[in-house]
Write an enzyme that holds these catalytic residues in place. Structure first.
Site, PDB file in Angstrom:
ATOM      1  N   ASP A 158       0.832  -1.202   0.000  1.00  0.00           N
ATOM      2  CA  ASP A 158       0.000   0.000   0.000  1.00  0.00           C
ATOM      3  C   ASP A 158       0.872   1.260   0.000  1.00  0.00           C
ATOM      4  OD1 ASP A 158      -2.333  -1.606   0.215  1.00  0.00           O
ATOM      5  OD2 ASP A 158      -1.931  -1.851   2.344  1.00  0.00           O
ATOM      6  N   HIS A 187      -5.376  -3.489   5.472  1.00  0.00           N
ATOM      7  CA  HIS A 187      -5.015  -3.852   4.099  1.00  0.00           C
ATOM      8  C   HIS A 187      -6.213  -4.433   3.356  1.00  0.00           C
ATOM      9  CE1 HIS A 187      -2.735  -4.994   0.632  1.00  0.00           C
ATOM     10  NE2 HIS A 187      -3.163  -6.248   0.761  1.00  0.00           N
TER      11      HIS A 187
HETATM   12  P1  NAD Z   1      -0.401 -18.571  -4.819  1.00  0.00           P
HETATM   13  O1  NAD Z   1      -1.610 -19.410  -4.886  1.00  0.00           O
HETATM   14  O2  NAD Z   1       0.358 -18.344  -6.076  1.00  0.00           O
HETATM   15  O3  NAD Z   1       0.626 -19.162  -3.766  1.00  0.00           O
HETATM   16  C1  NAD Z   1       0.252 -19.629  -2.517  1.00  0.00           C
HETATM   17  C2  NAD Z   1       1.142 -20.794  -2.167  1.00  0.00           C
HETATM   18  O4  NAD Z   1       0.750 -21.256  -0.877  1.00  0.00           O
HETATM   19  C3  NAD Z   1       1.018 -21.988  -3.137  1.00  0.00           C
HETATM   20  O5  NAD Z   1       2.291 -22.355  -3.627  1.00  0.00           O
HETATM   21  C4  NAD Z   1       0.422 -23.087  -2.267  1.00  0.00           C
HETATM   22  O6  NAD Z   1       0.888 -24.380  -2.598  1.00  0.00           O
HETATM   23  C5  NAD Z   1       0.913 -22.666  -0.899  1.00  0.00           C
HETATM   24  N1  NAD Z   1       0.158 -23.261   0.208  1.00  0.00           N
HETATM   25  C6  NAD Z   1      -1.163 -23.503   0.306  1.00  0.00           C
HETATM   26  N2  NAD Z   1      -1.438 -24.075   1.484  1.00  0.00           N
HETATM   27  C7  NAD Z   1      -0.270 -24.194   2.145  1.00  0.00           C
HETATM   28  C8  NAD Z   1       0.101 -24.683   3.410  1.00  0.00           C
HETATM   29  N3  NAD Z   1      -0.789 -25.202   4.256  1.00  0.00           N
HETATM   30  N4  NAD Z   1       1.399 -24.636   3.760  1.00  0.00           N
HETATM   31  C9  NAD Z   1       2.313 -24.117   2.927  1.00  0.00           C
HETATM   32  N5  NAD Z   1       2.033 -23.632   1.710  1.00  0.00           N
HETATM   33  C10 NAD Z   1       0.749 -23.671   1.332  1.00  0.00           C
HETATM   34  O7  NAD Z   1      -0.818 -17.163  -4.168  1.00  0.00           O
HETATM   35  P2  NAD Z   1       0.022 -15.823  -4.123  1.00  0.00           P
HETATM   36  O8  NAD Z   1      -0.312 -15.002  -5.300  1.00  0.00           O
HETATM   37  O9  NAD Z   1       1.449 -16.153  -3.838  1.00  0.00           O
HETATM   38  O10 NAD Z   1      -0.665 -15.120  -2.855  1.00  0.00           O
HETATM   39  C11 NAD Z   1      -0.517 -15.648  -1.572  1.00  0.00           C
HETATM   40  C12 NAD Z   1      -1.316 -14.856  -0.543  1.00  0.00           C
HETATM   41  O11 NAD Z   1      -0.812 -13.517  -0.447  1.00  0.00           O
HETATM   42  C13 NAD Z   1      -2.801 -14.699  -0.875  1.00  0.00           C
HETATM   43  O12 NAD Z   1      -3.556 -14.844   0.308  1.00  0.00           O
HETATM   44  C14 NAD Z   1      -2.903 -13.274  -1.383  1.00  0.00           C
HETATM   45  O13 NAD Z   1      -4.186 -12.734  -1.249  1.00  0.00           O
HETATM   46  C15 NAD Z   1      -1.908 -12.600  -0.492  1.00  0.00           C
HETATM   47  N6  NAD Z   1      -1.416 -11.290  -0.932  1.00  0.00           N
HETATM   48  C16 NAD Z   1      -1.192 -10.358   0.044  1.00  0.00           C
HETATM   49  C17 NAD Z   1      -0.690  -9.117  -0.294  1.00  0.00           C
HETATM   50  C18 NAD Z   1      -0.421  -8.091   0.768  1.00  0.00           C
HETATM   51  O14 NAD Z   1      -0.192  -6.915   0.440  1.00  0.00           O
HETATM   52  N7  NAD Z   1      -0.371  -8.430   2.039  1.00  0.00           N
HETATM   53  C19 NAD Z   1      -0.422  -8.804  -1.631  1.00  0.00           C
HETATM   54  C20 NAD Z   1      -0.665  -9.785  -2.590  1.00  0.00           C
HETATM   55  C21 NAD Z   1      -1.173 -11.027  -2.221  1.00  0.00           C
HETATM   56  C1  LMR Z   2      -3.185  -6.478  -3.071  1.00  0.00           C
HETATM   57  O1  LMR Z   2      -3.396  -5.480  -2.393  1.00  0.00           O
HETATM   58  O2  LMR Z   2      -2.830  -6.413  -4.262  1.00  0.00           O
HETATM   59  C2  LMR Z   2      -3.309  -7.831  -2.428  1.00  0.00           C
HETATM   60  O3  LMR Z   2      -3.880  -7.744  -1.170  1.00  0.00           O
HETATM   61  C3  LMR Z   2      -3.971  -8.862  -3.298  1.00  0.00           C
HETATM   62  C4  LMR Z   2      -5.437  -8.638  -3.488  1.00  0.00           C
HETATM   63  O4  LMR Z   2      -6.206  -9.601  -3.352  1.00  0.00           O
HETATM   64  O5  LMR Z   2      -5.836  -7.518  -3.823  1.00  0.00           O
END
Ligand code: NAD
Ligand code: LMR
Length: 352
Positions: A158, A187
């Site tokens: 953010d 967030h």
């Molecule tokens: P993704 O699906 O590409 O990757 C998630 C990974 O987690 C996968 O490789 C999966 O196998 C693994 N996984 C699932 N269950 C598991 C477990 N019990 N133990 C270990 N690994 C496990 O998703 P992504 O794009 O990498 O996003 C991951 C998370 O981050 C999502 O919840 C997304 O919303 C979040 N996110 C947060 C922000 C933020 O600003 N905080 C930004 C973007 C995404």
């Molecule tokens: C973001 O802000 O891009 C992440 O939290 C992923 C989402 O689901 O928007």
């Protein structure tokens, strides 16, 4: 010896984040944990000529314990990302309950963190951050090892967006990094509150344009299909995540920019560990950190993203949010209402 454990390392954020960690030369050991592919990714990364030794672990044979053993920093990106039309905690007709799925993953992983590396500094990226951090906190508390100064919800994306979007709006080739804009709250959507009245340097921008930069909602995907997207149609900071989710058309959410932002937060932790205090925003449990009790009492929420001073062992203090513009005060009211519900959802999941 500095060791970082990345949980969810085979995911779309985890993989580029692993690369940034390995390329950085900041670590002696990097352990990757995922339910799929982690050992292969580790082998791949080990061909890079930096000193960190990368190990990959799956759930079998105590893989999680091995990944967490002696970790100084733990970053959790394990979980599922949303699809177009969903919020970060959606339950689509009971078919894909993002909140319950991700909250369960966080609870299971932090149960092991409490046992194996209770002193580690932990960063939660997994959404919905507003609720998954309370879930992690309560799990650590039940495990007898909770220290609020060592648990952070990562909201750096953010902050990165707040600088980037204002630079885009001002045009003229402004360097996004030259704008420092605090982002407080949480967030997701309205809980994300960029404080442009505190921007450095001071901004000269008309209020309608600024409102768009803050909270312009994403326009329908049809605009993308018709290629009608212009700079005025970009989502604002509060809905930046939606813009990527829609643009990827079901293939995921923010990944490379999140890896960039996550790595910025990790670098801040490492710099602070080596004795230079660093200030970054993060979503924390205010009453557990110096100067946070008064802020929590005034806002009426315990979890909130604020500027945090980082020291060798985690948060050393939080900074007051200062005085807000009238517009920001109104947005804060909306943010707090949503945030309370999100925190409550995390607590209810943990039976509180
Ligand atoms: P993704 O699906 O590409 O990757 C998630 C990974 O987690 C996968 O490789 C999966 O196998 C693994 N996984 C699932 N269950 C598991 C477990 N019990 N133990 C270990 N690994 C496990 O998703 P992504 O794009 O990498 O996003 C991951 C998370 O981050 C999502 O919840 C997304 O919303 C979040 N996110 C947060 C922000 C933020 O600003 N905080 C930004 C973007 C995404
Ligand atoms: C973001 O802000 O891009 C992440 O939290 C992923 C989402 O689901 O928007």
């Amino acid at each position: 010896m500095t060791k970082i454990a990345l949980l969810g390392a085979a995911g779309q954020i985890g993989t580029p984040l692993s690369l940034l960690c390995k390329a950085s030369d900041l670590f002696d050991e990097i352990s990757l944990y995922d339910i799929v592919h982690a050992p292969g990714i580790a082998t791949d990364l080990n061909h890079i000529d930096t000193r960190a030794k990368v190990s990959g672990h799956l759930a079998e044979d105590g893989g999680l314990q091995k990944a967490l053993a002696r970790a100084d920093i733990v970053v959790v990106t394990a979980g599922i990302a949303r699809k177009p039309g969903m919020t970060r905690d959606d339950n689509v007709a009971g078919f894909l309950d993002l909140f319950k799925t991700n909250a369960s993953i966080i609870r299971d992983l932090f149960t092991e963190v409490a046992k194996t590396c209770p002193q580690a500094i932990c960063c939660v990226v997994t959404n919905p951050v507003n609720s998954t951090v309370p879930v992690a906190a309560e799990t650590l508390r039940q495990g007898g090892t909770y220290d609020p100064t060592r648990l952070f919800g990562v909201t750096t994306l953010d902050v990165v967006r707040a600088s980037t979007f204002i630079a885009h709006a001002l045009g003229g080739g402004a360097d996004p990094k030259s704008f420092k804009v605090p982002v407080i709250g949480g967030h997701s959507g309205a809980t994300i509150l960029p404080l442009y009245s505190h921007a450095v340097p001071k901004l000269c921008i008309d209020s309608a344009k600024l409102a768009q930069v803050i909270h312009s909602e994403l326009l329908l995907p049809i605009y993308f299909d018709l290629k009608l997207m212009t700079s005025s149609l970009y989502a604002g900071v509060q809905f930046g995540g939606d813009e990527i989710v829609e643009s990827k058309k079901g293939a995921g959410s923010a990944t490379t920019c999140m890896a960039y932002a996550g790595f910025r937060f990790i670098k801040a932790l490492i710099q602070a560990k080596s004795g230079t205090p660093v200030v970054e925003e993060a979503y924390v449990y205010l009453p557990g950190i110096q100067d946070g009790k008064e802020i929590a009492a005034r806002l009426g929420v315990d979890y909130f993203a604020v500027k945090v001073e980082l020291g060798p062992n985690g948060a050393t203090k939080v900074f007051d949010i200062g005085s807000l513009s009238d517009g920001e005060e109104k947005l804060l009211g909306v943010a707090l209402k949503d945030l309370k519900a999100n925190i409550q959802a995390g607590h209810a999941f943990m039976g509180l």
